[in-house]
Motif scaffolding. Structure first.
Motif, PDB file in Angstrom:
ATOM      1  N   VAL A  44       0.856  -1.186   0.000  1.00  0.00           N
ATOM      2  CA  VAL A  44       0.000   0.000   0.000  1.00  0.00           C
ATOM      3  C   VAL A  44       0.888   1.230   0.000  1.00  0.00           C
ATOM      4  O   VAL A  44       1.970   1.236   0.604  1.00  0.00           O
ATOM      5  CB  VAL A  44      -0.966   0.009   1.195  1.00  0.00           C
ATOM      6  N   THR A  45       0.437   2.282  -0.678  1.00  0.00           N
ATOM      7  CA  THR A  45       1.315   3.427  -0.883  1.00  0.00           C
ATOM      8  C   THR A  45       0.535   4.729  -0.907  1.00  0.00           C
ATOM      9  O   THR A  45      -0.664   4.744  -1.234  1.00  0.00           O
ATOM     10  CB  THR A  45       2.100   3.256  -2.201  1.00  0.00           C
ATOM     11  N   THR A  46       1.213   5.818  -0.567  1.00  0.00           N
ATOM     12  CA  THR A  46       0.612   7.155  -0.638  1.00  0.00           C
ATOM     13  C   THR A  46       1.595   8.116  -1.292  1.00  0.00           C
ATOM     14  O   THR A  46       2.811   7.943  -1.224  1.00  0.00           O
ATOM     15  CB  THR A  46       0.258   7.710   0.755  1.00  0.00           C
ATOM     16  N   VAL A  47       1.040   9.139  -1.948  1.00  0.00           N
ATOM     17  CA  VAL A  47       1.817  10.264  -2.467  1.00  0.00           C
ATOM     18  C   VAL A  47       1.139  11.530  -1.974  1.00  0.00           C
ATOM     19  O   VAL A  47      -0.086  11.682  -2.110  1.00  0.00           O
ATOM     20  CB  VAL A  47       1.874  10.263  -4.011  1.00  0.00           C
ATOM     21  N   SER A  48       1.926  12.431  -1.397  1.00  0.00           N
ATOM     22  CA  SER A  48       1.354  13.666  -0.862  1.00  0.00           C
ATOM     23  C   SER A  48       2.451  14.707  -0.709  1.00  0.00           C
ATOM     24  O   SER A  48       3.625  14.441  -0.978  1.00  0.00           O
ATOM     25  CB  SER A  48       0.686  13.404   0.490  1.00  0.00           C
ATOM     26  N   PHE A  49       2.078  15.900  -0.274  1.00  0.00           N
ATOM     27  CA  PHE A  49       3.068  16.929   0.014  1.00  0.00           C
ATOM     28  C   PHE A  49       3.815  16.569   1.296  1.00  0.00           C
ATOM     29  O   PHE A  49       3.212  16.092   2.261  1.00  0.00           O
ATOM     30  CB  PHE A  49       2.405  18.296   0.180  1.00  0.00           C
ATOM     31  N   VAL A  50       5.111  16.818   1.298  1.00  0.00           N
ATOM     32  CA  VAL A  50       5.931  16.491   2.462  1.00  0.00           C
ATOM     33  C   VAL A  50       5.405  17.170   3.715  1.00  0.00           C
ATOM     34  O   VAL A  50       5.206  16.525   4.753  1.00  0.00           O
ATOM     35  CB  VAL A  50       7.407  16.883   2.222  1.00  0.00           C
ATOM     36  N   LYS A  51       5.148  18.473   3.620  1.00  0.00           N
ATOM     37  CA  LYS A  51       4.722  19.218   4.809  1.00  0.00           C
ATOM     38  C   LYS A  51       3.372  18.730   5.320  1.00  0.00           C
ATOM     39  O   LYS A  51       3.157  18.596   6.528  1.00  0.00           O
ATOM     40  CB  LYS A  51       4.665  20.714   4.488  1.00  0.00           C
ATOM     41  N   THR A  52       2.465  18.453   4.409  1.00  0.00           N
ATOM     42  CA  THR A  52       1.140  17.961   4.820  1.00  0.00           C
ATOM     43  C   THR A  52       1.261  16.595   5.484  1.00  0.00           C
ATOM     44  O   THR A  52       0.622  16.323   6.509  1.00  0.00           O
ATOM     45  CB  THR A  52       0.208  17.860   3.611  1.00  0.00           C
ATOM     46  N   ALA A  53       2.080  15.739   4.893  1.00  0.00           N
ATOM     47  CA  ALA A  53       2.254  14.390   5.434  1.00  0.00           C
ATOM     48  C   ALA A  53       2.833  14.435   6.839  1.00  0.00           C
ATOM     49  O   ALA A  53       2.398  13.683   7.729  1.00  0.00           O
ATOM     50  CB  ALA A  53       3.162  13.578   4.515  1.00  0.00           C
ATOM     51  N   GLU A  54       3.801  15.294   7.051  1.00  0.00           N
ATOM     52  CA  GLU A  54       4.417  15.395   8.369  1.00  0.00           C
ATOM     53  C   GLU A  54       3.467  16.002   9.386  1.00  0.00           C
ATOM     54  O   GLU A  54       3.424  15.588  10.548  1.00  0.00           O
ATOM     55  CB  GLU A  54       5.701  16.214   8.273  1.00  0.00           C
ATOM     56  N   ALA A  55       2.674  16.979   8.946  1.00  0.00           N
ATOM     57  CA  ALA A  55       1.779  17.677   9.871  1.00  0.00           C
ATOM     58  C   ALA A  55       0.592  16.827  10.289  1.00  0.00           C
ATOM     59  O   ALA A  55       0.076  16.961  11.414  1.00  0.00           O
ATOM     60  CB  ALA A  55       1.290  18.986   9.240  1.00  0.00           C
TER      61      ALA A  55
END
Length: 262
Positions: free
Chosen positions: A226-237
């Motif tokens: 399973v995998t996700t792609v997102s903005f780094v800042k959003t993912a961390e927050a």
């Protein structure tokens, strides 16, 4: 199997109620045996089942007669019987880890600002077979049917951490030269297994992070990723890493694996 409560009033509603209760209690005892590390003494079954010893004994003996429970003639301890094992095997045959993972990733895409998907292993390498876009994240870097690079994606690294070396080598030969990076070190693959997944920040695309985690089948073999792609800042927050691994763990457990991903 007799009920522990009287239905002398003869009403159909009363009979339905007591019948359901008997099934529920029997199911509770079977679940206790299924979760145990080994055979259990009657007193322990009663304790975990929150019933008296006499009640537990009646249920155990009824379940023994139906071959759902087996009793060791030497120790008197109880364990799952052949009929219960047959039911369990039949249920596992009906579970498709990929569909379980797909359902959970579709849910995750509705909860976080990330595109979420499922990849399987083919002779070409990791291949996306489910892809769900979030209404809060519209950037498209992956499409349904895409074959992913082995060495430059989180999915590729997760598969390499759990698949035989020769299987990976055969796929690497079939991938385009532009896909090929440097094969990961043993330490990198050990780290992927230890972390139960891989996250690559701004690796192929600026500002984006790709994350992947393994899903195991009933044989504790990797079934998909399973995998996700997102903005780094959003993912961390908003904790995308933990959310993804939690979904991978749930998918593994629902698929009959004895271990989750985390």
């Amino acid at each position: 199997m007799k009920s522990d409560h009287s239905d002398d009033d003869g009403s159909s509603a009363g009979k339905r109620s007591t019948t359901i209760q008997s099934v529920s209690i029997a199911a509770r005892f079977l679940d206790i045996l299924a979760r145990a590390d080994g055979p259990l003494a009657l007193g322990e079954v009663a304790r975990q089942g929150r019933t008296g010893t006499s009640t537990a004994h009646r249920y155990m003996q009824s379940l023994v007669r139906e071959r759902l429970v087996a009793q060791d003639p030497m120790t008197g301890r109880y364990d799952l019987g052949p009929a219960a094992l047959s039911i369990g095997i039949g249920a596992l045959r009906r579970i498709e880890p990929i569909e379980v993972a797909a359902r959970l990733m579709k849910t995750l895409a509705s909860e976080i600002a990330a595109s979420c998907g499922v990849a399987i292993w083919t002779d070409q390498g990791p291949t996306i077979i489910r892809w769900y876009r979030s209404s809060d994240f519209s950037i498209s870097t992956v499409s349904l049917g895409d074959v992913l690079p082995l060495d430059n994606t989180a999915c590729g690294l997760v598969f390499q951490a759990y698949l035989p070396r020769e299987t990976v080598a055969a796929a690497r030969k079939r991938q385009p030269a532009a896909f090929r990076g440097n094969p990961p070190s043993k330490e990198a693959l050990d780290a992927a297994r230890q972390a139960a997944g891989v996250e690559l920040n701004e690796h192929l695309f600026s500002l984006l992070t790709g994350k992947a985690a393994p899903v195991f089948n009933a044989q504790n073999e990797i079934a998909c990723v399973v995998t996700t792609v997102s903005f780094v800042k959003t993912a961390e927050a908003t904790g995308h890493w933990n959310a993804l691994r939690a979904m991978a763990t749930q998918a593994s457990l629902e698929s009959g694996a004895s271990r989750g991903s985390v």
